[in-house]
Design an enzyme around this catalytic site. Structure first.
Site, short mmCIF file in Angstrom:
data_model
loop_
_atom_site.label_atom_id
_atom_site.label_comp_id
_atom_site.label_asym_id
_atom_site.label_seq_id
_atom_site.Cartn_x
_atom_site.Cartn_y
_atom_site.Cartn_z
N LYS A 40 0.91 -1.06 0.07
CA LYS A 40 -0.01 -0.05 0.06
C LYS A 40 0.86 1.19 -0.03
O LYS A 40 2.08 1.35 0.46
CB LYS A 40 -0.93 -0.08 1.19
CG LYS A 40 -2.10 -1.12 1.31
CD LYS A 40 -2.57 -1.02 -0.02
CE LYS A 40 -3.73 -2.05 0.05
NZ LYS A 40 -4.59 -2.53 -1.28
N ARG A 71 -4.24 -10.73 3.84
CA ARG A 71 -4.21 -10.54 2.30
C ARG A 71 -2.95 -9.96 1.86
O ARG A 71 -2.59 -8.60 2.19
CB ARG A 71 -5.45 -9.64 2.10
CG ARG A 71 -5.78 -9.86 0.22
CD ARG A 71 -6.38 -8.79 -0.14
NE ARG A 71 -5.75 -7.40 -0.12
CZ ARG A 71 -4.72 -6.96 -0.68
NH1 ARG A 71 -3.86 -7.35 -1.52
NH2 ARG A 71 -4.49 -5.65 -0.23
#
Length: 99
Positions: A40, A71
């Site tokens: 991210k 995840r």
């Protein structure tokens, strides 16, 4: 009944702090928490390919805060980091509380 929350931390670390707060609340309710922090932008480097170290740190931190499922993109690397993290945690418990 299975219910999950999947906070996907994205733009800023503030969203991850919010996710951690929600995780704490749901952990108290006994609900599984799925977290996706892999690669991210909040990790900080412009190129997603350079975010592995930060992804691993964020993943382990979310587990420490109560996440139950991760995840991830880099499965082998995350599994290796998780094994080491758990091994260190287990040895610390053994050293702190000898049999």
């Amino acid at each position: 009944r299975l219910a999950t929350l999947t906070p996907i931390c994205s733009v800023a670390a503030a969203s991850c702090r919010s996710a951690a707060l929600m995780s704490g609340l749901l952990r108290n309710l006994g609900r599984p928490i799925v977290i996706g922090v892999s690669r991210k932008r909040f990790i900080g480097t412009p190129d997603a390919a350079d975010r592995l170290p930060g992804s691993l740190a964020a993943a382990l931190a979310t587990l420490a805060l109560g996440a139950t499922v991760l995840r991830v993109h880099d499965v082998a690397e995350t599994v290796q980091a998780l094994r080491i993290w758990r091994s260190i945690a287990a040895s610390h418990k053994t050293a702190s509380h000898p049999p």
